[in-house]
Design a protein around this motif. Structure first.
Motif, PDB file in Angstrom:
ATOM      1  N   UNK A 434       0.828  -1.204   0.000  1.00 37.50           N
ATOM      2  CA  UNK A 434       0.000   0.000   0.000  1.00 37.50           C
ATOM      3  C   UNK A 434       0.864   1.256   0.000  1.00 37.50           C
ATOM      4  N   UNK A 435       1.846   1.304   0.881  1.00 38.17           N
ATOM      5  CA  UNK A 435       2.685   2.495   0.980  1.00 38.17           C
ATOM      6  C   UNK A 435       3.441   2.746  -0.315  1.00 38.17           C
ATOM      7  N   UNK A 436       3.966   1.693  -0.910  1.00 38.40           N
ATOM      8  CA  UNK A 436       4.734   1.841  -2.147  1.00 38.40           C
ATOM      9  C   UNK A 436       3.862   2.337  -3.288  1.00 38.40           C
ATOM     10  N   UNK A 437       2.710   1.694  -3.498  1.00 30.56           N
ATOM     11  CA  UNK A 437       1.836   2.074  -4.616  1.00 30.56           C
ATOM     12  C   UNK A 437       1.248   3.463  -4.416  1.00 30.56           C
ATOM     13  N   UNK A 438       0.960   3.817  -3.181  1.00 33.74           N
ATOM     14  CA  UNK A 438       0.399   5.148  -2.915  1.00 33.74           C
ATOM     15  C   UNK A 438       1.398   6.238  -3.319  1.00 33.74           C
ATOM     16  N   UNK A 439       2.641   6.073  -2.941  1.00 29.87           N
ATOM     17  CA  UNK A 439       3.637   7.096  -3.223  1.00 29.87           C
ATOM     18  C   UNK A 439       3.994   7.150  -4.706  1.00 29.87           C
ATOM     19  N   UNK A 440       4.111   5.992  -5.333  1.00 35.21           N
ATOM     20  CA  UNK A 440       4.571   5.959  -6.716  1.00 35.21           C
ATOM     21  C   UNK A 440       3.481   6.322  -7.727  1.00 35.21           C
ATOM     22  N   UNK A 441       2.221   5.918  -7.438  1.00 38.85           N
ATOM     23  CA  UNK A 441       1.193   6.084  -8.472  1.00 38.85           C
ATOM     24  C   UNK A 441      -0.119   6.654  -7.954  1.00 38.85           C
ATOM     25  N   UNK A 442      -0.634   6.105  -6.858  1.00 40.33           N
ATOM     26  CA  UNK A 442      -2.010   6.428  -6.472  1.00 40.33           C
ATOM     27  C   UNK A 442      -2.161   7.890  -6.082  1.00 40.33           C
ATOM     28  N   UNK A 455      -8.079   9.263  -0.183  1.00 36.15           N
ATOM     29  CA  UNK A 455      -6.961   8.327  -0.063  1.00 36.15           C
ATOM     30  C   UNK A 455      -7.476   6.898   0.128  1.00 36.15           C
ATOM     31  N   UNK A 456      -8.398   6.706   1.052  1.00 34.42           N
ATOM     32  CA  UNK A 456      -8.903   5.361   1.341  1.00 34.42           C
ATOM     33  C   UNK A 456      -9.600   4.748   0.134  1.00 34.42           C
ATOM     34  N   UNK A 457     -10.525   5.492  -0.456  1.00 35.92           N
ATOM     35  CA  UNK A 457     -11.264   4.958  -1.597  1.00 35.92           C
ATOM     36  C   UNK A 457     -10.339   4.804  -2.798  1.00 35.92           C
ATOM     37  N   UNK A 458      -9.492   5.794  -3.045  1.00 35.06           N
ATOM     38  CA  UNK A 458      -8.594   5.718  -4.187  1.00 35.06           C
ATOM     39  C   UNK A 458      -7.684   4.505  -4.118  1.00 35.06           C
ATOM     40  N   UNK A 459      -7.103   4.241  -2.947  1.00 31.88           N
ATOM     41  CA  UNK A 459      -6.215   3.084  -2.800  1.00 31.88           C
ATOM     42  C   UNK A 459      -6.990   1.772  -2.945  1.00 31.88           C
ATOM     43  N   UNK A 619     -10.506  12.297  10.437  1.00 35.53           N
ATOM     44  CA  UNK A 619     -11.836  12.454   9.871  1.00 35.53           C
ATOM     45  C   UNK A 619     -11.753  12.302   8.356  1.00 35.53           C
ATOM     46  N   UNK A 620     -12.824  11.819   7.766  1.00 37.38           N
ATOM     47  CA  UNK A 620     -12.817  11.572   6.322  1.00 37.38           C
ATOM     48  C   UNK A 620     -12.515  12.842   5.535  1.00 37.38           C
ATOM     49  N   UNK A 621     -12.924  13.988   6.051  1.00 37.81           N
ATOM     50  CA  UNK A 621     -12.749  15.251   5.329  1.00 37.81           C
ATOM     51  C   UNK A 621     -11.408  15.918   5.588  1.00 37.81           C
ATOM     52  N   UNK A 622     -10.587  15.362   6.478  1.00 33.24           N
ATOM     53  CA  UNK A 622      -9.273  15.942   6.761  1.00 33.24           C
ATOM     54  C   UNK A 622      -8.362  15.841   5.545  1.00 33.24           C
ATOM     55  N   UNK A 623      -7.438  16.784   5.408  1.00 31.75           N
ATOM     56  CA  UNK A 623      -6.404  16.673   4.394  1.00 31.75           C
ATOM     57  C   UNK A 623      -5.514  15.474   4.731  1.00 31.75           C
ATOM     58  N   UNK A 624      -5.205  14.680   3.738  1.00 33.85           N
ATOM     59  CA  UNK A 624      -4.462  13.444   3.972  1.00 33.85           C
ATOM     60  C   UNK A 624      -2.978  13.660   3.719  1.00 33.85           C
ATOM     61  N   UNK A 625      -2.167  13.573   4.783  1.00 35.93           N
ATOM     62  CA  UNK A 625      -0.731  13.767   4.658  1.00 35.93           C
ATOM     63  C   UNK A 625      -0.071  12.632   3.889  1.00 35.93           C
ATOM     64  N   UNK A 626      -0.711  11.462   3.846  1.00 32.17           N
ATOM     65  CA  UNK A 626      -0.111  10.324   3.142  1.00 32.17           C
ATOM     66  C   UNK A 626      -0.093  10.525   1.625  1.00 32.17           C
ATOM     67  N   UNK A 627      -0.892  11.466   1.133  1.00 27.21           N
ATOM     68  CA  UNK A 627      -0.913  11.735  -0.297  1.00 27.21           C
ATOM     69  C   UNK A 627       0.177  12.698  -0.739  1.00 27.21           C
ATOM     70  N   UNK A 628       0.997  13.174   0.214  1.00 22.66           N
ATOM     71  CA  UNK A 628       2.134  14.027  -0.117  1.00 22.66           C
ATOM     72  C   UNK A 628       3.284  13.139  -0.543  1.00 22.66           C
ATOM     73  N   UNK A 629       3.888  13.414  -1.674  1.00 22.97           N
ATOM     74  CA  UNK A 629       4.848  12.485  -2.272  1.00 22.97           C
ATOM     75  C   UNK A 629       6.296  12.777  -1.944  1.00 22.97           C
TER      76      UNK A 629
END
Length: 630
Positions: A434-442, A455-459, A619-629
């Motif tokens: 999950x971590x690898x694909x999120x950073x490289x592509x998702x 982030x959750x739905x996209x992944x 919260x679902x509406x929070x900005x997701x830090x995991x989407x920062x590459x």
């Protein structure tokens, strides 16, 4: 489906960033081509880049040009409204129709007639204009970016995240509010971009779910969005929503207290209600048929030549379904079974995320005592057993709610259609994957959306639609073999909850504001589905060279449901698993489904357990830090 892009520049040579080109190529692996046009003067150039996924008729290269210089990039499917023969290609038909028009009203009229998802970039040579936009629901992605320093406009199916946290993103989704036109001659003379909008309009007197967006975000000083001066618009492809809230006193939505299955059976005793149920089945079945038939064979060659030799085998899967075993995906599977040849398999894509060790909850001693013998049976097989068991300690961590209901749903489908080969594909995702694909592509695909929910739905959708997993080798044998889905079409159930009051927020609104509040909430759902869901899901699924198709958002399905008063679609005074999406549950029962017809709604991020892998306080509406590459 295609990856399409246009870069318009008044001062510098138009360039397509490598990251964007790579992602566009993922969407359209069958043919790629760039065309550069000099417009008005040599310094004013447009780069058109198209990457084709072959879905119907003969493979047609894009950008497609006619003899007078009109040019079309078409990312869409014509499922109705315009005549397209079985051997014809949608892109060619669309260019013929658009080229035959002499004014803006004619172009808007052609696009209004199309039934099906689309995003379009069309260069009209005679008037030196670029037209661009998305269909009424926004089922295909289209993004825009305006350079803050140079007069450069980029329109593309996919984008990329900023290079660093400190760099703000200037990518935005083109609103599905209508079609937009840019007069290139005016741009060249005035050194500014004036974008005209031609809005979708509903029938006279009916409230529109679309508000033409004249205030795009982050516009630089040289750009503006204005209503077109001629007052031309596009006619909405669906009928207006029935907003009646005066339910009849003798409403039949109140069965006597009993089990949900018995309640459905009682409701189906009323002939008028059965008529509505059968109508829904008929219109939804036709929507599925349009989306699962007339598909090209997989090519036996890796060449990108338009003249490919093709071969078909019955072992190849053409159709896959994002499958949780819930009512939406179960109905799609049952209806797809009607229209896919009996000797062709159908892939059921079921995704699960493994919890990290620190997040695994230890079982209580009472729980261990209760499981006793069952736990002992999971220690592993003896060498005398006929097939090798999976490592149950490992696989058990993937037995998330959607996996369990998915397996139950598979049994129901086998009961209804035992001759069909149902490929139940278990797609297990580890935290490392999950971590690898999120950073490289998702993260790049989800962008410019950026919330925890995105982030959750996209992944979850990315891994599910990739279709790489394992499935059982035989009934009753736990041994599994690796399997990769070959399907180019992925059916998804989005649109059912939005129209039939399937979300928990609909119950909250009903309790606070009654039927009037529920009607307003459902009208809002269709108006924002393009910006909340569909562009993101199209980008994510398309990254695998596959096409997302949405039967519940077929124009005829939406029009049928819009004609009905809200109390015929849902009764939220009834319990969960019954009252929400009541009409669809009745249809499921009429189709022969049993337990899946009364499963309560469970969101994908919870059913797949991806939401449990991260910070539970988010919260679902929070900005997701995991989407920062960076």
């Amino acid at each position: 489906m295609c990856g399409i892009c246009c870069v318009l520049s008044l001062s510098v040579s138009p360039v397509l960033p490598d990251r964007v080109r790579k992602t566009l190529t993922n969407r359209g692996p069958d043919h790629s081509q760039d065309v550069t046009k000099s417009v008005i003067c040599p310094d004013f150039r447009c780069l058109f880049s198209a990457h084709v996924l072959h879905m119907k008729g003969r493979l047609t290269a894009q950008p497609l040009q006619d003899t007078v210089g009109n040019l079309l990039l078409w990312n869409g499917e014509v499922f109705g409204g315009l005549a397209v023969g079985p051997e014809e290609n949608d892109t060619e038909v669309m260019l013929q129709h658009l080229s035959a028009q002499t004014d803006s009203a004619g172009i808007c009229g052609v696009l209004s007639r199309v039934r099906g998802p689309w995003a379009v970039l069309y260069y009209e040579a005679a008037n030196r204009c670029i037209w661009f936009g998305r269909d009424y629901f926004g089922r295909r992605s289209l993004l825009w970016h305006l350079d803050p320093a140079e007069v450069v406009l980029t329109l593309t199916s996919v984008a990329s995240c900023p290079a660093s946290v400190s760099e703000p993103s200037q990518w935005h989704e083109v609103p599905a509010a209508g079609i937009f036109r840019l007069d290139l001659e005016d741009c060249a003379h005035h050194k500014e971009l004036i974008i005209e909008v031609f809005p979708w309009v509903e029938a006279a007197g009916c409230p529109s779910v679309h508000n033409p967006d004249y205030a795009w975000e982050d516009l630089p000083p040289y750009a503006s969005v204005v209503p077109n001066a001629s007052g031309v618009s596009l006619r909405a492809p669906i009928c207006a929503m029935n907003t009646s809230t005066a339910a009849p006193q003798n409403c039949e939505n109140a069965p006597s207290p009993q089990l949900p299955m018995e309640a459905l059976a009682e409701l189906l005793l009323h002939s008028e209600r059965v008529g509505k149920v059968n109508q829904l089945i008929e219109v939804l079945s036709e929507a599925v048929r349009r989306r699962v038939q007339s598909l090209p064979c997989r090519s036996s060659s890796t060449s990108s030549s338009p003249s490919l030799e093709q071969s078909c085998t019955n072992d190849q899967t053409d159709i896959a379904i994002l499958f949780s075993g819930g009512i939406d995906s179960m109905i799609l599977a049952v209806l797809a079974d009607r229209h896919v040849p009996a000797d062709k398999p159908i892939d059921l894509l079921n995704v699960a995320f493994k919890l990290q060790e620190a997040k695994m909850q230890p079982q209580s001693s009472n729980s261990n005592k209760k499981k006793g013998k069952k736990a002992q049976n999971k220690q592993g097989p003896t060498t005398d057993e006929p097939c090798n068991q999976r490592d149950m300690n490992s696989t058990g961590r993937f037995d998330v709610p959607d996996r369990i209901t998915g397996r139950d749903g598979l049994l129901e489908l086998r009961r209804l259609s035992p001759e069909r080969r149902w490929n139940f594909l278990e797609i297990n995702v580890t935290p490392e994957e999950l971590q690898s694909a999120r950073q490289e592509r998702i993260s790049h695909l989800v962008h410019p959306l950026d919330t925890v929910l995105d982030d959750s739905i996209g992944c979850a959708v990315w891994f599910a639609s990739r279709g790489v997993g394992a499935m059982a080798t035989a009934d009753g044998c736990p041994e599994q073999k690796p399997h990769t889905s070959t399907a180019k079409v992925v059916l998804t159930g989005i649109g059912a909850d939005e129209q039939l009051a399937g979300y928990s927020r609909h119950r909250v609104r009903f309790k606070s504001d009654g039927l009037p509040g529920l009607v307003r909430e459902l009208a809002m759902e269709l108006g924002r589905i393009s910006s909340r869901n569909l562009g993101r899901d199209d980008r994510v699924i398309g990254d695998h060279g596959k096409e997302a198709r949405f039967p519940y958002l077929d124009e005829d399905v939406v029009s049928f449901l819009n004609q009905l008063p809200v109390w015929e679609k849902a009764d939220l005074s009834l319990p969960r698993g019954l009252g929400e999406k009541l009409l669809l549950r009745l249809a499921a029962r009429q189709l022969g489904l049993a337990a899946s017809a009364v499963l309560p709604k469970r969101a994908m991020q919870f059913g797949s357990r991806i939401a449990k892998m991260e910070n539970s306080r988010e919260k679902a509406s929070d900005k997701c830090k995991r989407l920062i590459t960076e």
